[in-house]
Design a protein around this motif. Structure first.
Motif, PDB file in Angstrom:
ATOM      1  N   GLU A  83       0.951  -1.383  -0.136  1.00 17.22           N
ATOM      2  CA  GLU A  83      -0.052  -0.160   0.012  1.00 17.22           C
ATOM      3  C   GLU A  83       1.043   1.019   0.295  1.00 17.22           C
ATOM      4  O   GLU A  83       1.846   1.258   0.540  1.00 17.22           O
ATOM      5  CB  GLU A  83      -0.984   0.136   1.269  1.00 17.22           C
ATOM      6  N   GLY A  84       0.493   2.264  -0.436  1.00 17.52           N
ATOM      7  CA  GLY A  84       0.995   3.469  -0.607  1.00 17.52           C
ATOM      8  C   GLY A  84       1.996   3.404  -1.437  1.00 17.52           C
ATOM      9  O   GLY A  84       2.562   5.202  -1.594  1.00 17.52           O
ATOM     10  N   SER A  85       2.180   2.864  -1.990  1.00 18.63           N
ATOM     11  CA  SER A  85       3.029   3.609  -3.452  1.00 18.63           C
ATOM     12  C   SER A  85       2.386   5.444  -4.337  1.00 18.63           C
ATOM     13  O   SER A  85       1.486   5.246  -4.238  1.00 18.63           O
ATOM     14  CB  SER A  85       3.461   2.358  -4.002  1.00 18.63           C
ATOM     15  N   ALA A  86       3.541   5.605  -4.923  1.00 13.57           N
ATOM     16  CA  ALA A  86       2.977   5.960  -5.916  1.00 13.57           C
ATOM     17  C   ALA A  86       3.179   6.124  -7.638  1.00 13.57           C
ATOM     18  O   ALA A  86       2.675   6.784  -8.249  1.00 13.57           O
ATOM     19  CB  ALA A  86       3.908   7.707  -5.111  1.00 13.57           C
ATOM     20  N   VAL A  87       3.014   5.047  -7.178  1.00 15.23           N
ATOM     21  CA  VAL A  87       3.814   4.482  -8.690  1.00 15.23           C
ATOM     22  C   VAL A  87       2.898   3.207  -8.681  1.00 15.23           C
ATOM     23  O   VAL A  87       2.409   2.501  -7.117  1.00 15.23           O
ATOM     24  CB  VAL A  87       5.226   3.735  -8.880  1.00 15.23           C
ATOM     25  N   GLU A  88       1.961   2.787  -9.287  1.00 18.04           N
ATOM     26  CA  GLU A  88       1.168   0.995  -9.972  1.00 18.04           C
ATOM     27  C   GLU A  88       1.596   0.165  -9.448  1.00 18.04           C
ATOM     28  O   GLU A  88       2.990  -0.740 -10.042  1.00 18.04           O
ATOM     29  CB  GLU A  88       0.706   1.422 -11.117  1.00 18.04           C
ATOM     30  N   LEU A  89       1.955  -0.567  -8.235  1.00 19.08           N
ATOM     31  CA  LEU A  89       2.466  -2.192  -8.151  1.00 19.08           C
ATOM     32  C   LEU A  89       2.480  -2.714  -9.376  1.00 19.08           C
ATOM     33  O   LEU A  89       0.855  -3.651  -9.338  1.00 19.08           O
ATOM     34  CB  LEU A  89       1.984  -2.453  -6.750  1.00 19.08           C
ATOM     35  N   PRO A  90       3.565  -3.755  -9.860  1.00 18.47           N
ATOM     36  CA  PRO A  90       2.937  -4.376 -10.975  1.00 18.47           C
ATOM     37  C   PRO A  90       3.083  -5.619 -10.341  1.00 18.47           C
ATOM     38  O   PRO A  90       3.221  -6.217  -8.840  1.00 18.47           O
ATOM     39  CB  PRO A  90       4.494  -4.592 -11.438  1.00 18.47           C
ATOM     40  N   LYS A  91       2.259  -6.839 -10.902  1.00 19.83           N
ATOM     41  CA  LYS A  91       1.807  -8.484 -10.413  1.00 19.83           C
ATOM     42  C   LYS A  91       2.962  -8.899 -10.133  1.00 19.83           C
ATOM     43  O   LYS A  91       2.811 -10.146  -9.791  1.00 19.83           O
ATOM     44  CB  LYS A  91       0.323  -8.610 -11.333  1.00 19.83           C
ATOM     45  N   ILE A  92       4.263  -9.043 -10.384  1.00 25.49           N
ATOM     46  CA  ILE A  92       5.271  -9.351 -10.074  1.00 25.49           C
ATOM     47  C   ILE A  92       6.236  -8.903  -9.501  1.00 25.49           C
ATOM     48  O   ILE A  92       6.601  -8.145 -10.051  1.00 25.49           O
ATOM     49  CB  ILE A  92       5.901 -10.395 -12.398  1.00 25.49           C
TER      50      ILE A  92
END
Length: 362
Positions: free
Chosen positions: A72-81
């Protein structure tokens, strides 16, 4: 093959740096998210990392901002890998959180290697263990398309099982005696103090012997539904830290279940190419090479065979205690860590276990 976005947990450590080096020009994966501890989050990678490898830090990665090492809380989209290069205690807490939000966590940590439903995989040895992910609680969510954890073994176990797998297949293994001479890079950075290792051998690496003895029999065991039946073989290990930068050397004595000649054993190694034809970017042409020179393998000369992904074996000779003895060498931070995890991810991609797509390569 679709090109996929990937992230790296623990990106500033030695294994994290290897991930960046090996993924920088990878044809299937693109780094879009990097994370580190609270003291580094918010800094650029160049500001937070002391780059220690022999190739330049890629400028694009140098300019990237490190994210918090939580989903949570990332300024960048979290990748799925997510490639994870975390200490075991931190991995035990964080990796399940990423799996729970739907990420495929490809881990180099020891935290979950011996968990019943977590595959511990070297693709040439036991890719058939990967279906264990379907039994993980995270995977069962979202109609069987949820997250999961896959691990690669300890750096000293990977080179060993690559050399053992063709022997187990053809002759069977009854018992093993292993003594290692392990490089200082295996301890991370800053690792072992110079005054402790220069001109010295340290005959203790915490938990290393236990890891080898546990992991090898799981790797060479048989997948049975939701668990692995361990290989019925005895193994004892002595693990030592030596003043070598990269490359773990191991001396092995082995007792086989069926008699084998010198030529038969070497032929088993040289004919061992289980991934041939799969066109995986990180897979070496020959996962095991036998060197007939009387004084090889040597870390300085042989650790980069197969771009660091090949195990080099030499000095096969009769053993007066068991049947045969030999020496092997593998690169501990490439084949033994980051490269191993990337190869696992390539196999998972071939099996269609990643749902997230970015763009199709020409």
């Amino acid at each position: 093959m679709e090109r996929r976005n990937v992230g790296i947990l623990g990106a500033t450590g030695m294994v994290g740096q290897r991930f960046i080096q090996l993924l920088a020009q990878h044809p299937w994966f693109e780094i879009t998210w990097i994370a580190a501890s609270d003291r580094s989050a918010g800094k650029t990678y160049a500001e937070a990392c002391r780059w220690k490898l022999d190739t330049p830090l890629p400028p694009r990665i140098a300019a990237m901002t490190l994210q918090p090492n939580v989903p949570e809380g990332s300024a960048v989209e979290l990748p799925k890998i997510i490639f994870a290069a975390l200490d075991a205690d931190i991995a035990r807490e964080l990796e399940p959180k990423f799996a729970a939000v739907g990420c495929a966590v490809i881990s180099n940590s020891s935290a979950f290697r011996m968990t019943t439903d977590v595959p511990l995989v070297v693709p040439e040895v036991n890719a058939d263990h990967l279906p264990l992910i379907e039994h993980q609680s995270w995977r069962k969510e979202n109609g069987g398309k949820g997250g999961y954890i896959v691990t690669n073994p300890n750096c000293s176990a990977i080179g060993l099982v690559l050399a053992l797998k063709p022997l187990e297949e053809k002759f069977g293994i009854e018992s093993l005696f292993v003594s290692t001479m392990q490089a200082v890079s295996g301890a991370g950075y800053p690792g072992v103090a110079s005054l402790d290792i220069l001109g010295n051998v340290v005959p203790f690496i915490k938990n290393e012997e236990e890891k080898m003895q546990e992991e090898v029999v799981k790797l060479l065991g048989a997948a049975k539904g939701d668990h692995v039946e361990m290989l019925d073989a005895r193994l004892t290990a002595h693990c030592n830290r030596v003043a070598v930068e990269d490359g773990h050397t191991e001396c092995i004595s082995i007792k086989l279940r069926k008699p084998a000649t010198f030529d038969e054993i070497v032929a088993a190694w040289e004919g061992f190419k289980p991934l041939e034809g799969q066109h995986l970017p990180s897979a070496p042409d020959s996962p095991v090479e036998y060197d007939h020179a009387v004084d090889r393998p040597q870390p300085r000369l042989d650790r980069m065979r197969g771009k660091g992904m090949t195990t080099v074996v030499g000095r096969l000779r009769p053993c007066s205690l068991l049947d045969w003895k030999f020496v092997l060498l593998s690169h501990n931070t490439i084949r033994g860590a980051a490269g191993a995890a990337i190869l696992n991810a390539e196999v998972l991609a071939r099996l269609g276990k990643f749902e997230t797509k970015k763009k199709v390569l020409a």
